[in-house]
Scaffold this motif. Structure first.
Motif, PDB file in Angstrom:
ATOM      1  N   UNK A 696       0.822  -1.211   0.000  1.00 38.13           N
ATOM      2  CA  UNK A 696       0.000   0.000   0.000  1.00 38.13           C
ATOM      3  C   UNK A 696       0.849   1.251   0.000  1.00 38.13           C
ATOM      4  N   UNK A 697       2.164   1.130   0.191  1.00 40.33           N
ATOM      5  CA  UNK A 697       3.048   2.293   0.245  1.00 40.33           C
ATOM      6  C   UNK A 697       3.903   2.418  -1.009  1.00 40.33           C
ATOM      7  N   UNK A 698       3.435   1.863  -2.122  1.00 38.39           N
ATOM      8  CA  UNK A 698       4.237   1.964  -3.338  1.00 38.39           C
ATOM      9  C   UNK A 698       4.434   3.412  -3.771  1.00 38.39           C
ATOM     10  N   UNK A 699       3.420   4.260  -3.557  1.00 39.39           N
ATOM     11  CA  UNK A 699       3.519   5.665  -3.963  1.00 39.39           C
ATOM     12  C   UNK A 699       4.273   6.513  -2.954  1.00 39.39           C
ATOM     13  N   UNK A 700       4.733   5.878  -1.870  1.00 40.27           N
ATOM     14  CA  UNK A 700       5.404   6.650  -0.831  1.00 40.27           C
ATOM     15  C   UNK A 700       6.844   6.156  -0.710  1.00 40.27           C
ATOM     16  N   UNK A 701       7.568   6.117  -1.866  1.00 45.18           N
ATOM     17  CA  UNK A 701       8.940   5.639  -1.902  1.00 45.18           C
ATOM     18  C   UNK A 701       9.871   6.752  -1.439  1.00 45.18           C
ATOM     19  N   UNK A 702      10.799   6.401  -0.535  1.00 48.70           N
ATOM     20  CA  UNK A 702      11.680   7.414   0.036  1.00 48.70           C
ATOM     21  C   UNK A 702      12.610   7.987  -1.017  1.00 48.70           C
ATOM     22  N   UNK A 703      13.015   7.171  -1.995  1.00 50.10           N
ATOM     23  CA  UNK A 703      13.882   7.676  -3.065  1.00 50.10           C
ATOM     24  C   UNK A 703      13.144   8.749  -3.861  1.00 50.10           C
ATOM     25  N   UNK A 704      11.922   8.456  -4.257  1.00 41.52           N
ATOM     26  CA  UNK A 704      11.139   9.453  -5.012  1.00 41.52           C
ATOM     27  C   UNK A 704      10.911  10.708  -4.178  1.00 41.52           C
ATOM     28  N   UNK A 705      10.616  10.518  -2.922  1.00 38.15           N
ATOM     29  CA  UNK A 705      10.384  11.678  -2.056  1.00 38.15           C
ATOM     30  C   UNK A 705      11.633  12.548  -1.963  1.00 38.15           C
ATOM     31  N   UNK A 706      12.749  11.926  -1.768  1.00 38.63           N
ATOM     32  CA  UNK A 706      13.979  12.712  -1.636  1.00 38.63           C
ATOM     33  C   UNK A 706      14.321  13.425  -2.941  1.00 38.63           C
ATOM     34  N   UNK A 707      14.037  12.790  -4.087  1.00 28.75           N
ATOM     35  CA  UNK A 707      14.297  13.451  -5.362  1.00 28.75           C
ATOM     36  C   UNK A 707      13.401  14.683  -5.549  1.00 28.75           C
ATOM     37  N   UNK A 708      12.139  14.603  -5.078  1.00 29.90           N
ATOM     38  CA  UNK A 708      11.201  15.701  -5.246  1.00 29.90           C
ATOM     39  C   UNK A 708      11.460  16.852  -4.291  1.00 29.90           C
ATOM     40  N   UNK A 709      12.023  16.548  -3.143  1.00 26.67           N
ATOM     41  CA  UNK A 709      12.141  17.579  -2.101  1.00 26.67           C
ATOM     42  C   UNK A 709      13.560  18.092  -1.922  1.00 26.67           C
ATOM     43  N   UNK A 710      14.551  17.489  -2.544  1.00 23.03           N
ATOM     44  CA  UNK A 710      15.933  17.887  -2.305  1.00 23.03           C
ATOM     45  C   UNK A 710      16.582  18.385  -3.590  1.00 23.03           C
ATOM     46  N   UNK A 778      17.813  13.103 -14.397  1.00 21.80           N
ATOM     47  CA  UNK A 778      19.246  12.758 -14.389  1.00 21.80           C
ATOM     48  C   UNK A 778      19.586  11.935 -13.159  1.00 21.80           C
ATOM     49  N   UNK A 779      19.061  12.359 -11.975  1.00 23.18           N
ATOM     50  CA  UNK A 779      19.423  11.675 -10.738  1.00 23.18           C
ATOM     51  C   UNK A 779      18.810  10.283 -10.647  1.00 23.18           C
ATOM     52  N   UNK A 780      17.690  10.070 -11.304  1.00 24.73           N
ATOM     53  CA  UNK A 780      17.008   8.782 -11.178  1.00 24.73           C
ATOM     54  C   UNK A 780      17.385   7.797 -12.284  1.00 24.73           C
ATOM     55  N   UNK A 781      18.295   8.166 -13.167  1.00 29.67           N
ATOM     56  CA  UNK A 781      18.623   7.301 -14.298  1.00 29.67           C
ATOM     57  C   UNK A 781      19.945   6.576 -14.087  1.00 29.67           C
ATOM     58  N   UNK A 782      20.083   5.895 -12.992  1.00 30.31           N
ATOM     59  CA  UNK A 782      21.285   5.103 -12.758  1.00 30.31           C
ATOM     60  C   UNK A 782      21.243   3.787 -13.516  1.00 30.31           C
ATOM     61  N   UNK A 783      22.373   3.088 -13.558  1.00 32.69           N
ATOM     62  CA  UNK A 783      22.398   1.779 -14.194  1.00 32.69           C
ATOM     63  C   UNK A 783      22.972   1.838 -15.599  1.00 32.69           C
ATOM     64  N   UNK A 784      22.425   0.970 -16.488  1.00 32.83           N
ATOM     65  CA  UNK A 784      22.979   0.832 -17.832  1.00 32.83           C
ATOM     66  C   UNK A 784      22.715   2.047 -18.690  1.00 32.83           C
ATOM     67  N   UNK A 785      21.630   2.828 -18.393  1.00 34.50           N
ATOM     68  CA  UNK A 785      21.283   3.959 -19.242  1.00 34.50           C
ATOM     69  C   UNK A 785      21.939   5.240 -18.781  1.00 34.50           C
ATOM     70  N   UNK A 786      22.924   5.157 -17.944  1.00 30.70           N
ATOM     71  CA  UNK A 786      23.520   6.372 -17.393  1.00 30.70           C
ATOM     72  C   UNK A 786      24.618   6.952 -18.285  1.00 30.70           C
ATOM     73  N   UNK A 787      25.020   6.266 -19.384  1.00 30.46           N
ATOM     74  CA  UNK A 787      26.116   6.767 -20.215  1.00 30.46           C
ATOM     75  C   UNK A 787      25.757   8.083 -20.888  1.00 30.46           C
ATOM     76  N   UNK A 788      24.537   8.168 -21.487  1.00 34.00           N
ATOM     77  CA  UNK A 788      24.123   9.417 -22.119  1.00 34.00           C
ATOM     78  C   UNK A 788      24.040  10.549 -21.103  1.00 34.00           C
TER      79      UNK A 788
END
Length: 1445
Positions: A696-710, A778-788
Motif C-alpha cells: 500500500x506504500x508503493x507511492x510513498x517511496x523514500x527515493x522518489x520523495x527525496x528526489x522531489x524535495x531535495x 538525471x538523478x534517477x537514471x542510474x544503471x545501464x542507461x547512465x552513459x548518455x
C-alpha cells in the motif's frame, strides 16, 4: 350621596349670585379659625370654641341678610373646603341646622372603607358637633367618640383597634342597643368583617406572631366576662357572638410564644412547604376547646388507626396511643426548631430539605426524625458544616436503601466517609445494616460490569474505573464499615493497586488515546493479545498490512490501549493476569512516569514513549528495547542523540513519514556509533522496512520523495548519510525486492558516479527552477542507461560560464520521464556546443518561435503593471464579431522567459515555425553544420518536416498571424494615446512640454468635444479654463411679467452657466449660474456646486451672485441632469434651452409638471404632489427670492396686505382661508406694526428687518402674497388701461392658481366660445378669498352682502358704474399707501353671459368666470363708461391667456 348631589347642584345655581361675589370673605374665615385653633383639636379642654363661633358670626355678618338654607349651604361648603375638618365643624356647628350638620357627619362619607382613613377626624367632628349643636349629635355618641378616639388608626390592624375601643365603650357606657348610635353600629359591622378577614389571612399564612398580637385582647375579654348581664345593657360579647362567633376559639388560643417566635423566623418559601406542620401551633379549630391545634388533634385521636392525616401531613403512630402521637409531633417541632436555631447557616437549607423529604414528602416516622436528628448532631460537631453533598448522600441512601447499586457509588462513598465522623454513632446505628452491605456489593459488581462492557465496546471507560478505584479505596480505609465476611469486597480490597499506579495507568492510556486520535499511524497488529512468540519474523518475510486497511477496526487502537486494559482487568476487575508481553511493556513506561525529572523533560519523555510504542506496534522486541532505552536514560538517549531532537522528528511521522525518516537518518548520521544508539538505528530501519514491504506504500517511496524535495547536492549528501548509518547495520534480505530502495547497492554506485558533477547539477537547477524535472530525471537514471546522462553532464561541465551555457541548460531541460528523448538531447547538446555563434543564434530563434517568443521591431516590451491606468499590450487581442474565429490568436501573455530577453510572448502557430525551419534548410548559402544544428533542434522540438513542401493553408495561416501582428502595432499606438491622457491628468504642463519637445501635437478631450459642437451651440460656448466652459442662454423669450415673477434683473438678457467637467473622472462635475449683468463676473472667485454622489440637490445660494427664483429652480434641474450622467456640452445646452420657457409650468422644487395643457403661468410655485416637502424647501428661501415684487412692485404687495387687513376687520375667518396666523386681532397688530413698503423694499435683508418689527411679520406677508398660488402684479405696458380717473391703481391677476386656470381653459376649449368682459363690485375684505378660490356663489350664506333679487349666483354688470355702486370704501393698515380705496373687479366670462335685467348678469357656473383686473379707485372717483375701458381690458385679457405678456 343625595346630600352631596344637592349641594353640588345648589352650588352651581349660586355661582354668580351676590352671595359669592367676594371670595376674600371665605379666605379670611379659613385663616381666622386656623389661627384661633392653632394646634388644638376637640376634645382638648382648652379648645377655643367661643372664639371660633365669633369668627363664624363675623363671616356671616359680612354676608348680610341671608336665609338659613343659604347659611347651611355656605357653611357646608366652607367645612368641605377646610383642611382641618373638626375645627371647621367646631366653628360652624352652632349656626347650622341639625339636619344639615348631621348630613355632613355620616360615617360612610368620612371614614374610608378598609383602611379607615379619616376615622380620627370624624370622631373629633362628632365631639365638636355635640358641643356646638347637641341636636345634631347626641351626648352618647360624643361619649362613644371619646372612648374610640385613642384607638383611631388606619391600616391593616385598624379594625382590631376599633373593636377594642368599641368593647371599652360598651363596658363603660350604658348602651341598651346599637341602634341608638347608628353610625357606630355601621362602623362596628365594618370593623368586624375586616377584622375576621384579617385574622383569617394571618392564619392561612401561619403568621402566628401577628395573629397573637391582633387577638390577645379577646383572651382578656374572655377572662373578664361578667357572671351576669344587667337588663337593658349591651356587652361586647353579645356583638361578637352575633357577628364573629369564632372569637371564642381565638380567645382560647394559648401558643408557646418562644416557639412561635422561632418558627416565625423561617423564610416564606420554607414556611409555605411546612404550612400544615406550622398550623399545629395555631388556634384549635378542630375541638375548639384546646390551647393549640396540636392539642386538639391529639385530643380527637382514636387508637384504631396507625396513621393520622392533617392536610398534607401523614403521620405514622406505631403505638396507636395519644402519647405516641404527642411524642412524634413534639419531636417534629423540636427537630425543626433545632434546624433553625442550632444548625450552621451553610447546612440549614440542606437540613431543611432533608427534614421536608422525610416528614412532608413521605409519611412522618420516628425513624426519619431520628435520622434528621443524627445528622443534625454531626453538623454541630463539624466546623463549617457538612455541606450539601454529604446531606444529599444521607437522604439518597436512606430513601433508596433497598435499591442500592452502581448508580449510587458517589453517595455510598460520601456515606462511608461520613460514618468515620466522631459524632456519627447514631447515624451508623440507623443506616449501617446488612441491607447497606448488600448494596455496596451490588454497587461494586455493577461498576465492574460497566467498566468491562465499555472496554469490550471500545468506549470511554477510564472515568468509571477511576471512580470505582476511589470508592474501593475509601471502603478499604474505612474503620466503620465491616467488610470481614464479605468475600467479594475482601478480594477487591486485596487486589486493589495504589492510587498512584492507577493514576499513571490512566494517564498513559489517555495519552495513547489522544495521540491515536490526532492521526492514525500504520500498525501491523491485527488484534488479539500481544504475544512475544508471534512477533518473530524471518528475513524477507512480508509484514502484514495495517489493520485499518484490512477492515479490522481494532487495529486502529494504540498498542498501549490493550496493555493498560489488561492491567485494569486484572487489578480492578478481578480477572486473569495480564500477559508477559504486556507486563514487560508497561514496566518501563511506569518507570518513565515515576521519574522525578524537570516537568518539561518529564513531559517530553512521556510523549516519546507513546510515540515509540505506536511506531513499533508490529515489533515487540524493538518496542521493549526502545522503551527500556528511554526509561534508563535522561535528556540524552546516547552520544549526540538528544531526546528533544528525536521527539521533534517522530511526533508528526504519521503525517509526513518520508520527511521524518530523512531527518532521523541525518540525525543518526551525526551521532558517533555507540551501544545506546543501536535501538534507534534499528527503529529507522524498521521504518524503511515498513515502506518497502507494504504494497500500500508503493507511492510513498523514500527515493522518489527525496528526489522531489531535495536539491541535487543535498540528495547526494543524503545518500552518503544513509551509507554511513546502515553500513554496519543489520544484514539485508537476500531478496532484492525486499531491500529498501534507498539501501540498494546500484543506487550507491550511481551516487559515486554523479559526485564529480555536483556543481554542474547545481548550476542546472538554478537555471531550470524547481518546476522542471530534468534534474530529477538525471538523478534517477542510474544503471545501464547512465552513459548518455554522464555525457550530457560532461558537456555542461565544459560549457560552464561560456556563452552557450544558458542555451544548453534550456535544451537539457527538455529531459523528461514522460518522453524518451535522452538520446536526442545528448546529440543536440553535443552539436550546439561545437557550433559557432551564428549557428547558435539561428537555433535560438527557432527555439524562441517554437516556445512563442518573437522579437518584433517597433513594439516595446512593457509590462502592463509598470504604468497604472494604461491598457498594456500583454493582453489577448479579441477578434471582432464579424471576423471568423481561427485556431489561434495573438496572445502576448508572459508564461516563461525567452532566451532573448527583448522578445515577447505570442501564440505562434506551428506553421510559422515550420516555415522558419524550412527556410534555413533550403538556404543554399547555409553551411552544412548550420543545417545539422537546425535539424537537431527541430528534431528535439518535434517540428514536423514535410519534404520542404509547405501547403497553401499553412502559408495563409502564417500570413494571417503576421496580419494580427500588424493589428497589435495599431493597438500599441492606441495605448500610447491613453498614456498621454494619463500623464496629462497627472502633470498637464510638463506633459505638454514633453510632447512639444518630441514633436507630437497636443489636444484635450474638451477641445475635441468643443470642435464637434453644432454650429448654433458652438457660438454660445466659451472655454474659460482647463476643463471649464461657460454657456450663455438668452432670456429674450421671457415676458415682462415672467421676468418680474421669476426675479430676473431688469437689464439682464443672458443667463451664464459655468461648468467644470473632469474627463478623467477624478472629480465630479460642478456648476454655477450668473446673469450677464453680475458685477465682476470674469474676475470673481467662483464656488461651484459639486454634483457628487455624496452631495444633495442644492437648497441654498450657489456661488457669490445674488440668488433669484429662476437661478434656484434651474440650479436644481441642472444638478439632477449632471448627477444622471448628462455631462455632454451639447446635451446640457439642449436640455436647458428646452426647459427655460416651461419653468413656470413646473414645480419650483421638484420640477414636476402642473399638467395645465395650454394655460399660461408666470411664476413657479410648489406642486400639489408633494405639498409638504416641496413647499418646505421653497419657503426656506429668503423672502425677496420667493417674492421678487417686494422690491420691484411694492403696490402689488400693499394691496395683498390691505385686503388681509380688511378681512381681519370683519372677524370672519372664512375670508382668510388657510391663514397661518390665528386670531384677527393678532393679524391687525402685525400689519399695523409694519413700516412703509419703501423701507422694506430698500432693506438689504428684508427678513431681518421684518423680524425686528414682529416675529411673524414675514410669515404673514409671505402668505398674503402667494397663498392663492397665482401672480398679482401692477398693470403696465399693454395691460395698462387708459382713461381711468387720477389716483387709480391698476392690478392684473396674471394667472390664478393652476387649478383655476386649468378649469377656465377647459371651459373655453369645450365650449369653443369667446369671452366677455364684465364687472363685479365688492369690498376689499373679499379679495383674499376671491384670489384663492375665485368668485363663488355666496347667496343665502353668511357672506352674502346684498340681496339676491334674481336668485342665487354671481352678480356681474356690463357697466362699471353699476358694479362700482356695490364697492364700499375700505380701511387699510397703518402705513399702507392704499387706504380709503374702493375696489372694482374686471372679470373674463366664457360666453356672452346671462342677462337677467338691463345690464345685470347672474352667473351660476363659477368655473366660467375669472377675475383678471383689480382696480382701486379713490373715494371721490367717477366711473368711466364701458366703451372707454372695455376694449383695452379685452385686449389685455387675451394677451394674458395667449402668453403674449
Amino acid at each position: 350621596m343625595h346630600a352631596t348631589d344637592s349641594r353640588t347642584r345648589r352650588r352651581g345655581i349660586l355661582k354668580h349670585s351676590l352671595l359669592f361675589n367676594k371670595a376674600k370673605h371665605s379666605e379670611d374665615w379659613h385663616q381666622a379659625i386656623d389661627a384661633i385653633a392653632g394646634v388644638l383639636h376637640p376634645p382638648n379642654p382648652k379648645f377655643p370654641y367661643p372664639l371660633l363661633r365669633q369668627a363664624t358670626e363675623a363671616y356671616l355678618k359680612k354676608k348680610g341678610k341671608i336665609t338659613q338654607a343659604d347659611k347651611d349651604i355656605r357653611l357646608a361648603i366652607l367645612i368641605d373646603a377646610h383642611e382641618a375638618r373638626d375645627i371647621a365643624v367646631a366653628a360652624a356647628a352652632h349656626a347650622m341646622t341639625a339636619t344639615s350638620l348631621r348630613a355632613l357627619l355620616h360615617v360612610d362619607l368620612n371614614v374610608a372603607h378598609g383602611s379607615y382613613w379619616g376615622l380620627e377626624t370624624w370622631l373629633q367632628c362628632l365631639i365638636a358637633a355635640n358641643y356646638g349643636n347637641s341636636a345634631s349629635v347626641t351626648g352618647l355618641e360624643a361619649t362613644w367618640a371619646q372612648y374610640l378616639l385613642p384607638f383611631a388608626t388606619h391600616g391593616p390592624g385598624a379594625a382590631g383597634k376599633i373593636l377594642i375601643g368599641v368593647s371599652r365603650a360598651l363596658r363603660e357606657c350604658a348602651t341598651p342597643n346599637m341602634n341608638v348610635v347608628p353610625d357606630f353600629l355601621a362602623l362596628t359591622s365594618r370593623a368586624l368583617t375586616d377584622y375576621g378577614a384579617h385574622l383569617e389571612g394571618l392564619r392561612l399564612k401561619n403568621n402566628w406572631i401577628a395573629a397573637y398580637g391582633a387577638s390577645c385582647w379577646m383572651a382578656e375579654l374572655g377572662r373578664t366576662l361578667p357572671a351576669s348581664t344587667s337588663p337593658g345593657f349591651l356587652l361586647p360579647e353579645h356583638i361578637l357572638d352575633a357577628q364573629f362567633p369564632v372569637w371564642r376559639v381565638w380567645a382560647s388560643w394559648r401558643p408557646d410564644l418562644r416557639l412561635v417566635r422561632i418558627l416565625s423566623s423561617i423564610d416564606s418559601n420554607s414556611a409555605a412547604v411546612l404550612s400544615d406542620l406550622l398550623a399545629l401551633e395555631g388556634p384549635d379549630f378542630i375541638s375548639r376547646a384546646k390551647s393549640t391545634l396540636r392539642d386538639g388533634l391529639i385530643e380527637q385521636y382514636g387508637s384504631d388507626r396507625s396513621f393520622i392525616k392533617l392536610g398534607g401531613l401523614l403521620i405514622e403512630v406505631p403505638s396507636r396511643t395519644k402519647d405516641g402521637l404527642r411524642e412524634i409531633l413534639e419531636s417534629s417541632i423540636s427537630t425543626l426548631e433545632s434546624i433553625w436555631t442550632t444548625a450552621v447557616s451553610a447546612d440549614r437549607l440542606q437540613l431543611f430539605k432533608l427534614f421536608t423529604e422525610l416528614t412532608i414528602a413521605r409519611p412522618m416516622t420516628q425513624e426519619g426524625l431520628n435520622l434528621v436528628q443524627a445528622v443534625l448532631f454531626i453538623t454541630k460537631g463539624t466546623k463549617g458544616g457538612l455541606g450539601s453533598v454529604l446531606l444529599n448522600a444521607v437522604l439518597c441512601i436512606y430513601t433508596e436503601r433497598n435499591n442500592l447499586g452502581g448508580s449510587h457509588i458517589r453517595e455510598l462513598q460520601d456515606l462511608i466517609q461520613l460514618f468515620d465522623h466522631d459524632h456519627a454513632s447514631s447515624l451508623r446505628r440507623i443506616l449501617s445494616t446488612p441491607t447497606l452491605l448488600q448494596g455496596i456489593s451490588r454497587c461494586i459488581q455493577d461498576r465492574q460490569t460497566a467498566v468491562r462492557t465499555l472496554i469490550e465496546q471500545d468506549q470511554p471507560w477510564t472515568e468509571l474505573a477511576l471512580e470505582l478505584h476511589t470508592f474501593c479505596s475509601a471502603l478499604k480505609s474505612s474503620k466503620s464499615v465491616p467488610i470481614v465476611g464479605e468475600k467479594m469486597i475482601e478480594q477487591m480490597c486485596l487486589l486493589l493497586p495504589p492510587a498512584e499506579h492507577i493514576t499513571m495507568a490512566i494517564d498513559i492510556y489517555t495519552a495513547a488515546r489522544n495521540r491515536n486520535s490526532k492521526a492514525p499511524i500504520e500498525s501491523t497488529n491485527t488484534g488479539g493479545s500481544i504475544d512475544k512468540g508471534k512477533q518473530k519474523r524471518e528475513p524477507g518475510q512480508r509484514i502484514a498490512a495495517p489493520a485499518f486497511l484490512t477492515g479490522q477496526t481494532k487495529g486502529l487502537q494504540h498498542p498501549l490501549d490493550e496493555v493498560v486494559e489488561q492491567y485494569f482487568l486484572h487489578r480492578l476487575l478481578s480477572q486473569q493476569a495480564a500477559s508477559y508481553t504486556s507486563q514487560r511493556t508497561l514496566d518501563p513506561i511506569l518507570r518513565v512516569w515515576e521519574s522525578t525529572c524537570a516537568p518539561k523533560l518529564t513531559q517530553k519523555r512521556r510523549s516519546l514513549v507513546i510515540l515509540v510504542a505506536k511506531i513499533t506496534s508490529d515489533d515487540t522486541n524493538l518496542r521493549i528495547r526502545c522503551l527500556n532505552g528511554i526509561a534508563s536514560t535522561g535528556e540524552q538517549l546516547g552520544p549526540g542523540l538528544s531526546l528533544e531532537d528525536l521527539l521533534m522528528i517522530l511526533q508528526d511521522i504519521d503525517r509526513n513519514p518520508e520527511h521524518r525518516i530523512v531527518r532521523l537518518i541525518r540525525l543518526l548520521a551525526s551521532c558517533p556509533t555507540a551501544q545506546e544508539i543501536l535501538c534507534w538505528r534499528d527503529l529507522a530501519y524498521h521504518l524503511l522496512a515498513q515502506e518497502t514491504h507494504l504494497d500500500v506504500f508503493k507511492d510513498r517511496n523514500l527515493v522518489d520523495h527525496s528526489l522531489k524535495t531535495m536539491k541535487a547536492a543535498e540528495w547526494l549528501s543524503f545518500l552518503a548519510d544513509v551509507q554511513s548509518v546502515f553500513a554496519s547495520g543489520p544484514a539485508l534480505p537476500s531478496d532484492e525486492n525486499a531491500v529498501p530502495p534507498i539501501l540498494r547497492v546500484e543506487l550507491q554506485k550511481y551516487r559515486l558516479e554523479l559526485a564529480p558533477y555536483t556543481n554542474t547539477l547545481t548550476r542546472l537547477e538554478e537555471v531550470l527552477g524547481d518546476e522542471n524535472d530534468a534534474v530529477n530525471y538525471i538523478l534517477s537514471r542510474g544503471g545501464a542507461r547512465s552513459n548518455n546522462i554522464l555525457a550530457i553532464l560532461q558537456t555542461l561541465k565544459y560549457a560552464e560560464k561560456g556563452p552557450v551555457e544558458s542555451f544548453l541548460h534550456k535544451i537539457v531541460g527538455m529531459l523528461s520521464t514522460k518522453v524518451n528523448n535522452e538520446w536526442e538531447v545528448s546529440d543536440c547538446v553535443s552539436i550546439i556546443f561545437d557550433a559557432c555563434g551564428e549557428v547558435v543564434e539561428v537555433c535560438k530563434k527557432i527555439w524562441n518561435a517554437k516556445h512563442g517568443f518573437l522579437m518584433i521591431t517597433g513594439l516595446s516590451n512593457l509590462d502592463q503593471q509598470s504604468v497604472p491606468g494604461i491598457n498594456g499590450r500583454n493582453k489577448t487581442v479579441a477578434a471582432s464579431p464579424s471576423t471568423p474565429k481561427t485556431a489561434y490568436s495573438v496572445v502576448p501573455v508572459r508564461t516563461s522567459a525567452p532566451i532573448d530577453p527583448t522578445a515577447s510572448k505570442y501564440d505562434v502557430p506551428i506553421s510559422v515555425v515550420e516555415i522558419m525551419v524550412t527556410g534555413w534548410l533550403l538556404d543554399e548559402n547555409a553551411a552544412e553544420n548550420t543545417k545539422n544544428a537546425v535539424r537537431s533542434i527541430a528534431c528535439l522540438l518535434n517540428i514536423v518536416q514535410t519534404g520542404f513542401n509547405i501547403s497553401r493553408d499553412k502559408l495563409t495561416e502564417a500570413a494571417t498571424f503576421w496580419g494580427k501582428i500588424e493589428d497589435e502595432i495599431i493597438q500599441e499606438a492606441d495605448r500610447l494615446g491613453s498614456l498621454r491622457k494619463t500623464l496629462k491628468a497627472k502633470d498637464a504642463k510638463g506633459t505638454t512640454l514633453l510632447l512639444q519637445q518630441i514633436g507630437i501635437p497636443d489636444t484635450t478631450e474638451l477641445d475635441e468635444e468643443m470642435m464637434k459642437l453644432p454650429a448654433g451651440v458652438m457660438d454660445v460656448v466659451e472655454r474659460i479654463g482647463n476643463n471649464e466652459v461657460e454657456i450663455a442662454f438668452s432670456l429674450a423669450a421671457f415676458t415682462q411679467l415672467q421676468r418680474g415673477a421669476m426675479g430676473i434683473p431688469e437689464s439682464a438678457n443672458m443667463l451664464m452657466l459655468q461648468l467644470f467637467l473632469d474627463y478623467n473622472k477624478d472629480s465630479p462635475p460642478s456648476f454655477c449660474l450668473h446673469y450677464n449683468t453680475d458685477a465682476h463676473l470674469e474676475t470673481m472667485a467662483h464656488t461651484r456646486y459639486s454634483c457628487s454622489t455624496e452631495s444633495q440637490n442644492p437648497t441654498k445660494q450657489i456661488c457669490t451672485s445674488a440668488q433669484t427664483a429662476l437661478t434656484w429652480q434651474l440650479g436644481r434641474i441642472i444638478y439632477s441632469k449632471l448627477c444622471r450622467g448628462i455631462t455632454g456640452i451639447a446635451d446640457i445646452y439642449q436640455h436647458i434651452t428646452a426647459w427655460l420657457p416651461d419653468l413656470p409650468q413646473l414645480c419650483v422644487s421638484c420640477s414636476a409638471t402642473h399638467n395645465l395643457q395650454t394655460a399660461q403661468l408666470r411664476r413657479s410655485i410648489p406642486c400639489d404632489s408633494h405639498p409638504y416637502s416641496c413647499a418646505r424647501l421653497w419657503y426656506n428661501l429668503p423672502l425677496h427670492v420667493r417674492i421678487p415684487e417686494i422690491r420691484t412692485d411694492t403696490f402689488a404687495v400693499d394691496i395683498a396686505l390691505s385686503s388681509v387687513y380688511a378681512a381681519a376687520m370683519t372677524n370672519k375667518p372664512e375670508l382668510l382661508p388657510s391663514c397661518p396666523i390665528r386670531g384677527n386681532e393678532l393679524i391687525k397688530s402685525i400689519l399695523n406694526s409694519l413700516p412703509a413698503m419703501r423701507v422694506i423694499r430698500d432693506a438689504v435683508a428684508p427678513s431681518s428687518i421684518l423680524s425686528s418689527y414682529h416675529p411673524q411679520a414675514e410669515k404673514l406677508i409671505s402668505w398674503a402674497v402667494v397663498h392663492h398660488r397665482g401672480f398679482l402684479a401692477t398693470a403696465t405696458g399693454l395691460l395698462k388701461i387708459p382713461n381711468l380717473p387720477p389716483g387709480t391703481h391698476q392690478f392684473v391677476l396674471a394667472n390664478a392658481s393652476p387649478k383655476l386656470e386649468s378649469t377656465v381653459v377647459q371651459k373655453i376649449q369645450s365650449t369653443k366660445r369667446e369671452t366677455t368682459v364684465l364687472f363685479h363690485g365688492t369690498s376689499l375684505d373679499r379679495l383674499p378669498a376671491i384670489l384663492a378660490q375665485g368668485l363663488r356663489v355666496c347667496s343665502g350664506t353668511s357672506l352674502q352682502r346684498t340681496g339676491a333679487a334674481h336668485g342665487k349666483g354671481i352678480y356681474l354688470s356690463d357697466e362699471p358704474a353699476t358694479s362700482f355702486y356695490y364697492s364700499p370704501t375700505s380701511l387699510s393698515w397703518k402705513n399702507s399707501g392704499l387706504s380709503n380705496m374702493r375696489m372694482l373687479l374686471g372679470c373674463e366670462l366664457v360666453g356672452s353671459g346671462n342677462r337677467v335685467s338691463g345690464k345685470i348678469h347672474v352667473v351660476t357656473d363659477v368655473g366660467s368666470v375669472m377675475v383678471r383686473y383689480i382696480l382701486l379707485f379713490t373715494r371721490e372717483a367717477r366711473m368711466p363708461i364701458r366703451g372707454h375701458i372695455e376694449p383695452a381690458m379685452a385686449s389685455g385679457m387675451k394677451a394674458l391667456r395667449n402668453g403674449a405678456v
